[in-house]
Design an enzyme around this catalytic site. Sequence first.
Site, PDB file in Angstrom:
ATOM      1  N   ARG G  88      53.089  44.083  51.803  1.00 40.73           N
ATOM      2  CA  ARG G  88      54.471  44.092  52.306  1.00 40.73           C
ATOM      3  C   ARG G  88      54.912  42.693  52.763  1.00 40.73           C
ATOM      4  NH1 ARG G  88      53.389  48.200  50.143  1.00 40.73           N
ATOM      5  NH2 ARG G  88      54.238  50.268  50.521  1.00 40.73           N
ATOM      6  N   GLU G  91      55.885  41.017  49.673  1.00 37.63           N
ATOM      7  CA  GLU G  91      57.176  41.570  49.234  1.00 37.63           C
ATOM      8  C   GLU G  91      58.323  40.975  50.049  1.00 37.63           C
ATOM      9  OE1 GLU G  91      57.425  45.831  48.002  1.00 37.63           O
ATOM     10  OE2 GLU G  91      59.068  45.920  49.440  1.00 37.63           O
ATOM     11  N   SER G 114      54.940  22.993  58.474  1.00 36.24           N
ATOM     12  CA  SER G 114      53.514  22.742  58.284  1.00 36.24           C
ATOM     13  C   SER G 114      52.726  24.040  58.392  1.00 36.24           C
ATOM     14  CB  SER G 114      52.999  21.762  59.337  1.00 36.24           C
ATOM     15  OG  SER G 114      51.606  21.563  59.169  1.00 36.24           O
TER      16      SER G 114
END
Lengths: 146, 146, 146, 146, 146, 146, 146, 146, 146, 146
Positions: G88, G91, G114
């Site tokens: 997820r 996603e 960074s």
Amino acid sequence: MSKQEAAQQVRVARRRAGISWAQIAEQLGVAKEWSTAALLGSHPMTEAQAEIVQQLLDIDDAAAEALQMQPYRAPLAEDVISDPTVYRFHEALMVYGPAIKELIHEEFGDGIMSAINFQMSVERRPHPGGDRVVVTFDGKFLDYQW
Amino acid sequence: MSKQEAAQQVRVARRRAGISWAQIAEQLGVAKEWSTAALLGSHPMTEAQAEIVQQLLDIDDAAAEALQMQPYRAPLAEDVISDPTVYRFHEALMVYGPAIKELIHEEFGDGIMSAINFQMSVERRPHPGGDRVVVTFDGKFLDYQW
Amino acid sequence: MSKQEAAQQVRVARRRAGISWAQIAEQLGVAKEWSTAALLGSHPMTEAQAEIVQQLLDIDDAAAEALQMQPYRAPLAEDVISDPTVYRFHEALMVYGPAIKELIHEEFGDGIMSAINFQMSVERRPHPGGDRVVVTFDGKFLDYQW
Amino acid sequence: MSKQEAAQQVRVARRRAGISWAQIAEQLGVAKEWSTAALLGSHPMTEAQAEIVQQLLDIDDAAAEALQMQPYRAPLAEDVISDPTVYRFHEALMVYGPAIKELIHEEFGDGIMSAINFQMSVERRPHPGGDRVVVTFDGKFLDYQW
Amino acid sequence: MSKQEAAQQVRVARRRAGISWAQIAEQLGVAKEWSTAALLGSHPMTEAQAEIVQQLLDIDDAAAEALQMQPYRAPLAEDVISDPTVYRFHEALMVYGPAIKELIHEEFGDGIMSAINFQMSVERRPHPGGDRVVVTFDGKFLDYQW
Amino acid sequence: MSKQEAAQQVRVARRRAGISWAQIAEQLGVAKEWSTAALLGSHPMTEAQAEIVQQLLDIDDAAAEALQMQPYRAPLAEDVISDPTVYRFHEALMVYGPAIKELIHEEFGDGIMSAINFQMSVERRPHPGGDRVVVTFDGKFLDYQW
Amino acid sequence: MSKQEAAQQVRVARRRAGISWAQIAEQLGVAKEWSTAALLGSHPMTEAQAEIVQQLLDIDDAAAEALQMQPYRAPLAEDVISDPTVYRFHEALMVYGPAIKELIHEEFGDGIMSAINFQMSVERRPHPGGDRVVVTFDGKFLDYQW
Amino acid sequence: MSKQEAAQQVRVARRRAGISWAQIAEQLGVAKEWSTAALLGSHPMTEAQAEIVQQLLDIDDAAAEALQMQPYRAPLAEDVISDPTVYRFHEALMVYGPAIKELIHEEFGDGIMSAINFQMSVERRPHPGGDRVVVTFDGKFLDYQW
Amino acid sequence: MSKQEAAQQVRVARRRAGISWAQIAEQLGVAKEWSTAALLGSHPMTEAQAEIVQQLLDIDDAAAEALQMQPYRAPLAEDVISDPTVYRFHEALMVYGPAIKELIHEEFGDGIMSAINFQMSVERRPHPGGDRVVVTFDGKFLDYQW
Amino acid sequence: MSKQEAAQQVRVARRRAGISWAQIAEQLGVAKEWSTAALLGSHPMTEAQAEIVQQLLDIDDAAAEALQMQPYRAPLAEDVISDPTVYRFHEALMVYGPAIKELIHEEFGDGIMSAINFQMSVERRPHPGGDRVVVTFDGKFLDYQW
């Protein structure tokens, strides 16, 4: 023991026993194409078939048991696909695949050749210009049905 | 015009002209498997063959010229490999590829079925349980020679 | 024992025995290119050849047996393809592959150089600007025949 | 215009002009292997060479300019690698690559055949069993130097 | 024992012995960049070098032998390429690769920086805004020669 | 217009104008490595810089605008990675990457060379055995800080 | 012992000991996100930290030593990337990645967050519609500096 | 017009109009993270929202219509994933992904952070050592329920 | 012991014990689809469930412990995806996936079927033309919420 | 015009016409799952069906012709597989695929669910905890027959 390990044991044992794939098939009373595929892991054998194989080839119990298990019919490993003897079949599909599709649809309509209700054969055809390998794929036509 | 673009024009023109792949082959005097593959880009046609096709299907000059060019015989695109009608042949090789290799070596020794000195056929075999698609691969055996 | 494991045992044994690949070939009475490829797993050896190797290199029985098995001629592993000594050959095909194809078709027509009816050689050519590696591929031409 | 587009124009123009790759090379005064590779995009041509090509093949100015540009020497596309005429060379490297590496190191020590200081040839060798394609790779040996 | 396994043994042994890569190089009388690469499997060591390493690090005989073997110089594994310390070099090539190519051709003409006749260095450059890592690649220019 | 299309226009325009990459950098008052990378799409230019480039190379407004856009710094395309001039840098990382990592950690501790706070140079170093390409990567060390 | 094997030993040992990741962090006096990542192989521990872990979890000496080694920070394995709990996050980057890039450049200019000078947190936020997982990435902005 | 083409038009139009992503969000009365993602193709807009955008940015009707279409939420293209600004988020998941999974399960049990019932934010956090990028992922916990 | 090794032990033990997957589910008091997936590694079992399984199948303690561990829910291995019994489900998604997406959005709006708050069933439906396999996916609809 | 381009025209035309997928199916007198798949390119339509679609949606002749062509049933593109609405079905197969295989074999023996003699449905099931998406796959069982 996996079916792949059993297949490897079968290959070595068959070579040591000096028995051909065709002879094993004859003892089993099945087509050599089916039994060779089954012994290499593509089909499950019955207990009776596995016992005959065990007697012929002197494989161990774990291998005989593995031959009876339901297989995962896996894609060919890269070293098998690229082996020249196997690769030429992929090359032929590369050259003729779209023509096969057009000709199946022309003859039968929208659908496929089943690879489940299916049999195949490998044969030698004598020829003056050099003998030929003849491999036949024979599957039931299945049309798209809703 | 590429051979792929010519093939696409051939497919549309053939459908509009209402001519079967088998009828084109008959006009060309060659096997339907060869001519269909050639029209889809896998073999070069002679000038005479391309002219017959042009008359039958009313394709343009660039397409007729493309049919005569020396092809790159390319791997099947993903959308062709995964098409169920084509995929079943790959699935059959997946299940039977190693058995085919063993049986060729048992019958012929170390070597391959040529995919160059090669022909194939697609046929219907009537069967009470449903007609069957029969595809035959027929190539000269070549043994490893140093 | 797989042919790959046998090949690894051969490489170590050859180094310890202080015998060159060319000397093994001489003992076998074959080209050094063929025997080196066979010892590395690309060709099956006869029982007689395997015995000579076993005596020369003191490899074990399982390795000698593996050398006689029918190989799967697999694609090169990534670590072999990328090895600079091997990679330069792929780079050369990258630069000259399409030209080779055009020149074969110009000289011979539609067809291929066989990789089965085939031999190759690796030689040193002295040169004032630095000696040169000369590798020759030599295969029978096969034309597309239906 | 990219070098690939120029190469495509060259191929079509050469076919229409009915001039062989070897004849172009002769006009340029270079090896046919070099000029064919250059015309297909693998090497930059000089302005004088591009002009000769333009006169021979009647290509347009943009194509003649593209022939002179510094190339990106790219990997072969999948449809080129898998073309059977090209693929057999990869198959031969698959079978003999490790042997080539061993034999180069045995003869020369740790290092490579240069693919930059390099030339190759494609030739026909008559043979009673069928003429043969002979392709020679010839590159300077470079040893690892710190 | 593979060179990779020897490299792993070297890394552990070096840490336990409390000796720096630079100190090993000093004992060997070579650049620290060369010896570290050799100890990690990228270059073969001489027998004398391997013995010094064995004394310094107390590695076993098989590891010392492996250090002397001719390497396959393999591509970096995914876990090495993606390691942030290594990845930044690939990122820099991603950003500057085409510029490097243009500037080499502008300065030298058509050709390459050799990676065989080649040396490199890793150094610290003090800087008020934070010290800097300076890595230099230094290879002989090779021009395309037919 | 994408930055890639602008870069292509810049390359052609620069060649026609007969101006070197170094001369463009001089006009811009920046390092030739930075400006070449920027002109090839890896860095955004200021409006003033883009105007100078437009005057020098006679590129169109859309290209000048594209040079000012924020880039996606993309991975090298396959045809760039495999170009021999670029590939040798990847080969060098393949051979020396793990050694670079060990030597950075030995000198600096756990961390990386920044590829953001970074500059590089491409230079010619005269050498009796053949001039050398010297490429220097110079980035701030960043240590892992929580 | 590799860091991955040590991580696996830690996971089992932690479960058997019935100690939470948060409790281990508390004993170490560090953030639970840092120590969990370190115990799973992403950061090197000090000798003192490794000793505390060894006492808490009763892991063996080789595991404690492995925790102190400099890691290769490798990409996630496929089985980790595809695990729904981890997937997820990928996603979410898929949906919001380009927006994140635009908003960082709008706020900070050309540069990056960074991932080295960086910390993150995993927290529960109570919510009447169901409690929420809140994960925060917090890294120093680095601008492109030549 | 695809949503990707609309996104490209939006990016150019926004730059020419001199309006920030945050100002667009303000006009729409939504979070800047949501609207930027929607304008780049990850969420469908309502007709009213699309009209406001059209007035602000002077995009054409097809683009305004495309903004309202149901999206395919596609994986990031390689040039986006590898862009350093985006890549650092993937690197952070690489380093911390397994730790995030362990800590979610420790706090919530077996389940996931929803990426559907989800919001995120991008913020600047001032810091004496350099300002920081803070990105927060905030999704409802969903437990595995049969 | 990994969950995959435990799954393999379960499969063998179940076959030897002559107990069906449905009978195990009955003993556990759960759906056969859930328990089969859990025994194959996709869900964690409670201690009580693992004990029942251990008594039924006579698996060892390590396997019983592994069944209780939090899983990584990994992608299917290639040999599982390509198994014809599993592949047909991927083929059906290939043919109907876009239609499923359109019909979900038409019925529910923008969102997804949860795969977490989810259950499925495998059933036989008698049919005169041959019995049918009926597999039902049943998941909560989740709409995109900011 | 390809079937993909026709599908894209259908999607836009349907939206403008304000007709639901279910209403089109009703006009065609077929299941909405079949007609939606056919309109998106997975099945060929009859001429009569294509005419009804043309009248309903006002698509052009080329699109109506494309709807009648024999499709290549291609694998889903990456942007479709990864779309969260479609991906959850792949995730469910990932979690339950092996269990589905075991349960089919337990109930039916060695064989597959046909994806050719096959139908599916997408339905809403009201539920107090939130309505549910119910997708049913229903295919004829085919057993392996030689």
